[in-house]
Design a protein around this motif. Structure first.
Motif, PDB file in Angstrom:
ATOM      1  N   PRO A  16      85.362  57.934  55.662  1.00 50.11           N
ATOM      2  CA  PRO A  16      83.921  57.605  55.767  1.00 50.11           C
ATOM      3  C   PRO A  16      83.218  58.575  56.714  1.00 50.11           C
ATOM      4  O   PRO A  16      83.575  58.655  57.896  1.00 50.11           O
ATOM      5  CB  PRO A  16      83.928  56.180  56.343  1.00 50.11           C
ATOM      6  CG  PRO A  16      85.291  55.638  56.051  1.00 50.11           C
ATOM      7  CD  PRO A  16      86.218  56.822  56.103  1.00 50.11           C
ATOM      8  N   PRO A  17      82.256  59.336  56.243  1.00 46.91           N
ATOM      9  CA  PRO A  17      81.574  60.322  57.105  1.00 46.91           C
ATOM     10  C   PRO A  17      80.949  59.695  58.347  1.00 46.91           C
ATOM     11  O   PRO A  17      81.016  60.270  59.438  1.00 46.91           O
ATOM     12  CB  PRO A  17      80.503  60.918  56.176  1.00 46.91           C
ATOM     13  CG  PRO A  17      80.996  60.650  54.790  1.00 46.91           C
ATOM     14  CD  PRO A  17      81.729  59.354  54.866  1.00 46.91           C
ATOM     15  N   ALA A  18      80.335  58.516  58.190  1.00 44.55           N
ATOM     16  CA  ALA A  18      79.687  57.871  59.344  1.00 44.55           C
ATOM     17  C   ALA A  18      80.711  57.487  60.403  1.00 44.55           C
ATOM     18  O   ALA A  18      80.470  57.639  61.605  1.00 44.55           O
ATOM     19  CB  ALA A  18      78.914  56.635  58.881  1.00 44.55           C
ATOM     20  N   TRP A  19      81.882  56.986  59.975  1.00 45.02           N
ATOM     21  CA  TRP A  19      82.927  56.605  60.925  1.00 45.02           C
ATOM     22  C   TRP A  19      83.434  57.832  61.677  1.00 45.02           C
ATOM     23  O   TRP A  19      83.590  57.801  62.903  1.00 45.02           O
ATOM     24  CB  TRP A  19      84.090  55.940  60.187  1.00 45.02           C
ATOM     25  CG  TRP A  19      85.271  55.689  61.081  1.00 45.02           C
ATOM     26  CD1 TRP A  19      85.476  54.614  61.899  1.00 45.02           C
ATOM     27  CD2 TRP A  19      86.406  56.553  61.273  1.00 45.02           C
ATOM     28  NE1 TRP A  19      86.658  54.754  62.589  1.00 45.02           N
ATOM     29  CE2 TRP A  19      87.251  55.931  62.226  1.00 45.02           C
ATOM     30  CE3 TRP A  19      86.791  57.779  60.737  1.00 45.02           C
ATOM     31  CZ2 TRP A  19      88.443  56.498  62.643  1.00 45.02           C
ATOM     32  CZ3 TRP A  19      87.977  58.347  61.159  1.00 45.02           C
ATOM     33  CH2 TRP A  19      88.788  57.709  62.099  1.00 45.02           C
ATOM     34  N   LYS A  69     105.221  59.723  65.456  1.00 44.85           N
ATOM     35  CA  LYS A  69     105.353  60.140  64.060  1.00 44.85           C
ATOM     36  C   LYS A  69     105.409  58.946  63.117  1.00 44.85           C
ATOM     37  O   LYS A  69     105.341  59.114  61.905  1.00 44.85           O
ATOM     38  CB  LYS A  69     106.605  61.000  63.896  1.00 44.85           C
ATOM     39  CG  LYS A  69     106.551  62.303  64.672  1.00 44.85           C
ATOM     40  CD  LYS A  69     107.848  63.085  64.535  1.00 44.85           C
ATOM     41  CE  LYS A  69     107.811  64.361  65.352  1.00 44.85           C
ATOM     42  NZ  LYS A  69     109.097  65.104  65.297  1.00 44.85           N
ATOM     43  N   THR A  70     105.566  57.750  63.683  1.00 40.24           N
ATOM     44  CA  THR A  70     105.627  56.561  62.839  1.00 40.24           C
ATOM     45  C   THR A  70     104.292  56.351  62.143  1.00 40.24           C
ATOM     46  O   THR A  70     103.261  56.203  62.803  1.00 40.24           O
ATOM     47  CB  THR A  70     105.963  55.310  63.680  1.00 40.24           C
ATOM     48  OG1 THR A  70     107.176  55.555  64.388  1.00 40.24           O
ATOM     49  CG2 THR A  70     106.121  54.098  62.776  1.00 40.24           C
ATOM     50  N   PRO A  71     104.253  56.359  60.821  1.00 43.75           N
ATOM     51  CA  PRO A  71     102.972  56.212  60.116  1.00 43.75           C
ATOM     52  C   PRO A  71     102.403  54.809  60.273  1.00 43.75           C
ATOM     53  O   PRO A  71     103.141  53.828  60.322  1.00 43.75           O
ATOM     54  CB  PRO A  71     103.340  56.503  58.652  1.00 43.75           C
ATOM     55  CG  PRO A  71     104.801  56.166  58.555  1.00 43.75           C
ATOM     56  CD  PRO A  71     105.390  56.502  59.893  1.00 43.75           C
ATOM     57  N   ASN A  72     101.079  54.736  60.376  1.00 39.21           N
ATOM     58  CA  ASN A  72     100.411  53.437  60.436  1.00 39.21           C
ATOM     59  C   ASN A  72     100.160  52.925  59.024  1.00 39.21           C
ATOM     60  O   ASN A  72      99.894  53.709  58.102  1.00 39.21           O
ATOM     61  CB  ASN A  72      99.085  53.549  61.197  1.00 39.21           C
ATOM     62  CG  ASN A  72      99.287  53.988  62.633  1.00 39.21           C
ATOM     63  OD1 ASN A  72      99.019  55.118  62.990  1.00 39.21           O
ATOM     64  ND2 ASN A  72      99.784  53.094  63.466  1.00 39.21           N
ATOM     65  N   SER A  73     100.221  51.617  58.855  1.00 40.28           N
ATOM     66  CA  SER A  73     100.035  51.040  57.521  1.00 40.28           C
ATOM     67  C   SER A  73      98.573  51.037  57.104  1.00 40.28           C
ATOM     68  O   SER A  73      98.275  50.994  55.914  1.00 40.28           O
ATOM     69  CB  SER A  73     100.608  49.617  57.481  1.00 40.28           C
ATOM     70  OG  SER A  73     100.017  48.815  58.494  1.00 40.28           O
ATOM     71  N   HIS A  74      97.677  51.062  58.071  1.00 40.68           N
ATOM     72  CA  HIS A  74      96.246  51.018  57.760  1.00 40.68           C
ATOM     73  C   HIS A  74      95.551  52.250  58.318  1.00 40.68           C
ATOM     74  O   HIS A  74      95.855  52.706  59.425  1.00 40.68           O
ATOM     75  CB  HIS A  74      95.606  49.761  58.338  1.00 40.68           C
ATOM     76  CG  HIS A  74      96.204  48.485  57.825  1.00 40.68           C
ATOM     77  ND1 HIS A  74      95.956  48.003  56.564  1.00 40.68           N
ATOM     78  CD2 HIS A  74      97.055  47.600  58.404  1.00 40.68           C
ATOM     79  CE1 HIS A  74      96.613  46.865  56.377  1.00 40.68           C
ATOM     80  NE2 HIS A  74      97.295  46.603  57.489  1.00 40.68           N
ATOM     81  N   ALA A  75      94.625  52.780  57.567  1.00 37.11           N
ATOM     82  CA  ALA A  75      93.833  53.909  58.036  1.00 37.11           C
ATOM     83  C   ALA A  75      93.004  53.479  59.244  1.00 37.11           C
ATOM     84  O   ALA A  75      92.597  52.321  59.338  1.00 37.11           O
ATOM     85  CB  ALA A  75      92.915  54.407  56.923  1.00 37.11           C
ATOM     86  N   PRO A  76      92.750  54.386  60.186  1.00 37.75           N
ATOM     87  CA  PRO A  76      92.059  54.002  61.429  1.00 37.75           C
ATOM     88  C   PRO A  76      90.670  53.427  61.214  1.00 37.75           C
ATOM     89  O   PRO A  76      90.171  52.704  62.085  1.00 37.75           O
ATOM     90  CB  PRO A  76      92.021  55.311  62.227  1.00 37.75           C
ATOM     91  CG  PRO A  76      92.293  56.394  61.243  1.00 37.75           C
ATOM     92  CD  PRO A  76      93.151  55.797  60.186  1.00 37.75           C
ATOM     93  N   TRP A  77      90.017  53.723  60.099  1.00 41.78           N
ATOM     94  CA  TRP A  77      88.670  53.208  59.871  1.00 41.78           C
ATOM     95  C   TRP A  77      88.675  51.834  59.193  1.00 41.78           C
ATOM     96  O   TRP A  77      87.626  51.226  59.030  1.00 41.78           O
ATOM     97  CB  TRP A  77      87.872  54.189  59.020  1.00 41.78           C
ATOM     98  CG  TRP A  77      88.547  54.574  57.731  1.00 41.78           C
ATOM     99  CD1 TRP A  77      88.512  53.893  56.540  1.00 41.78           C
ATOM    100  CD2 TRP A  77      89.356  55.730  57.521  1.00 41.78           C
ATOM    101  NE1 TRP A  77      89.252  54.554  55.593  1.00 41.78           N
ATOM    102  CE2 TRP A  77      89.777  55.688  56.161  1.00 41.78           C
ATOM    103  CE3 TRP A  77      89.755  56.805  58.313  1.00 41.78           C
ATOM    104  CZ2 TRP A  77      90.588  56.686  55.599  1.00 41.78           C
ATOM    105  CZ3 TRP A  77      90.564  57.774  57.754  1.00 41.78           C
ATOM    106  CH2 TRP A  77      90.979  57.725  56.423  1.00 41.78           C
ATOM    107  N   GLN A  78      89.839  51.318  58.834  1.00 43.96           N
ATOM    108  CA  GLN A  78      89.911  50.003  58.212  1.00 43.96           C
ATOM    109  C   GLN A  78      89.833  48.907  59.274  1.00 43.96           C
ATOM    110  O   GLN A  78      90.366  49.047  60.381  1.00 43.96           O
ATOM    111  CB  GLN A  78      91.201  49.871  57.398  1.00 43.96           C
ATOM    112  CG  GLN A  78      91.258  50.815  56.203  1.00 43.96           C
ATOM    113  CD  GLN A  78      92.566  50.718  55.440  1.00 43.96           C
ATOM    114  OE1 GLN A  78      93.571  50.253  55.966  1.00 43.96           O
ATOM    115  NE2 GLN A  78      92.556  51.174  54.189  1.00 43.96           N
TER     116      GLN A  78
END
Length: 422
Positions: free
Chosen positions: A193-196, A102-111
């Protein structure tokens, strides 16, 4: 045990101590493929060397941290498969932490600086090591007798199968439709991002098929994978194929159906050794008949998690949780007992035995994006899990409970069986 053994000990005893610790480490990582269940052993505390490749004089003693930091391609690729499987298990633990906490990540997975992409990169590096150091398996249909193999060959082969399995499992966890939807909802104000997203889903389906292929072909070649965690691996990959079973693309649907059939056959055979394999097979059957609705919600561009009922969320969470699926009282059977009348018929498929997913067999789906069809057939068989609450529990288990509820596990029977096998 987390530090290098005393140098005054014999080389044999030092190796034994390392192997014992790293075996415990593997078990720790496997049982923690679960929501909010942190491992007992931290990677940062593992200061001893990884098991060495005794078959090569060029073997380089490295700690887990050193192996992860050595990314230069001119580094000599001489590692034992045991050490590589441990490194992949470490990456698996990071994938679980990234996607199932449940710990939120600081960066979105596509970054580019996200933990998601860092794990992906490490997995590809470790896969390269695994491929370069893997022993050669016998061809399927030409089994090699275990008695013809040296102990070192058997160990190397076992860890080769384990390494490739863990590699694909970690990728499946990173991009599982439900887990990915949970992760994406933390960044709902960002544009996905749709492609990601398309490439991630395509990669997920390929790895799910490859995971099933690795275990089934290893078994067909005479290397019977018996650890109980492989049942969970097959189940996890199969939940992904279940989402695509109702795809509008006949090629994708047929391929997923074939993998599901193969996975159920595998679990049925493995259940002779592990009772939990039969539990997982039954759970998978229960799950498949509900997946047209799940696919419609989870495989769109912006997953609509808010449309899931609490019961549905519980089921989706349970089938990807190793700790839950090891428990005969897990909620899948209470919430969604298997109804054979609604189970799809996998016999009618144009695909041969274990056809690996490719751009042609998946109707244009590829890991490089472009033109994939993720639309779902909403007319497929489906059962509302809330309605299933009114039906009796039906599952195969050693002992039914006296009160008519969830069955309890017959530990005495299991222990007796283990003693007989010895």
């Amino acid at each position: 045990m987390m530090a290098e053994p005393c140098s005054q000990l014999s080389g044999l005893e030092q190796d034994e101590r390392r192997n014992l610790f790293w075996s415990l480490y593997l078990l720790d990582r496997f049982v923690c493929c679960s929501f909010d269940r942190p491992p007992a052993i931290k990677d940062s505390d593992c200061l001893l060397n990884l098991p060495a490749n005794h078959g090569s004089s060029k073997s380089t003693p490295l700690t887990l941290r050193q192996l992860r930091s050595q990314r230069s391609h001119d580094m000599p690729h001489q590692f034992g498969m045991f050490g590589i499987s441990i490194s992949l298990a470490s990456a698996l633990g990071r994938a679980v932490k990234c996607m199932m906490t449940k710990t939120p990540n600081s960066h979105a997975p596509w970054q580019s600086d996200s933990e998601f992409l860092a794990i992906y990169s490490d997995l590809e590096y470790l896969k390269e090591l695994a491929v370069k150091n893997s022993p050669v398996l016998a061809e399927p249909g030409q089994p090699r007798s275990q008695s013809d193999m040296q102990d070192t060959d058997r160990e190397q082969t076992a860890h080769m199968v384990l390494s490739h399995t863990v590699y694909h499992l970690a990728h499946c966890i990173l991009s599982h439709p439900f887990l990915l939807a949970l992760k994406i909802q933390n960044f709902q104000h960002s544009e996905i991002p749709p492609a990601w997203l398309e490439e991630t889903r395509a990669t997920c389906l390929v790895h799910a098929g490859s995971l099933v292929t690795v275990l089934v072909e290893a078994k067909a070649a005479g290397y019977m994978p018996v650890p109980s965690v492989y049942s969970y691996c097959i189940l996890f990959a199969s939940t992904i194929h279940a989402f695509y079973l109702y795809s509008d693309s006949s090629a994708i649907s047929a391929s997923s159906a074939e993998y599901l059939r193969t996975a159920l056959d595998y679990l049925g055979e493995i259940s002779e050794l592990w009772g939990n394999a039969q539990m997982m097979a039954n759970a998978l059957k229960s799950f498949v008949i509900q997946c047209s609705r799940y696919s419609d919600i989870l495989l769109c561009h912006k997953p609509r998690l808010h449309e899931l009922t609490q019961t549905e969320t519980t089921i989706l969470t349970a089938v990807v949780d190793y700790w839950t699926m090891m428990d005969p009282r897990n909620p899948v059977f209470d919430l969604a007992p298997f109804n054979a009348d609604n189970f799809p018929d996998f016999s009618d498929t144009e695909f041969g035995y274990l056809t690996p997913p490719t751009s042609s067999t998946l109707g244009g789906i590829s890991s490089t994006g472009g033109g994939s069809d993720y639309s779902i057939n909403k007319e497929g068989h489906s059962i509302d899990p809330d309605i299933l609450l009114h039906y009796p529990v039906s599952m195969m288990s050693p002992i039914a409970s006296e009160d008519g509820g969830s069955p309890r596990w017959d530990w005495d029977h299991e222990l007796d069986s283990l003693a007989e096998r010895k």
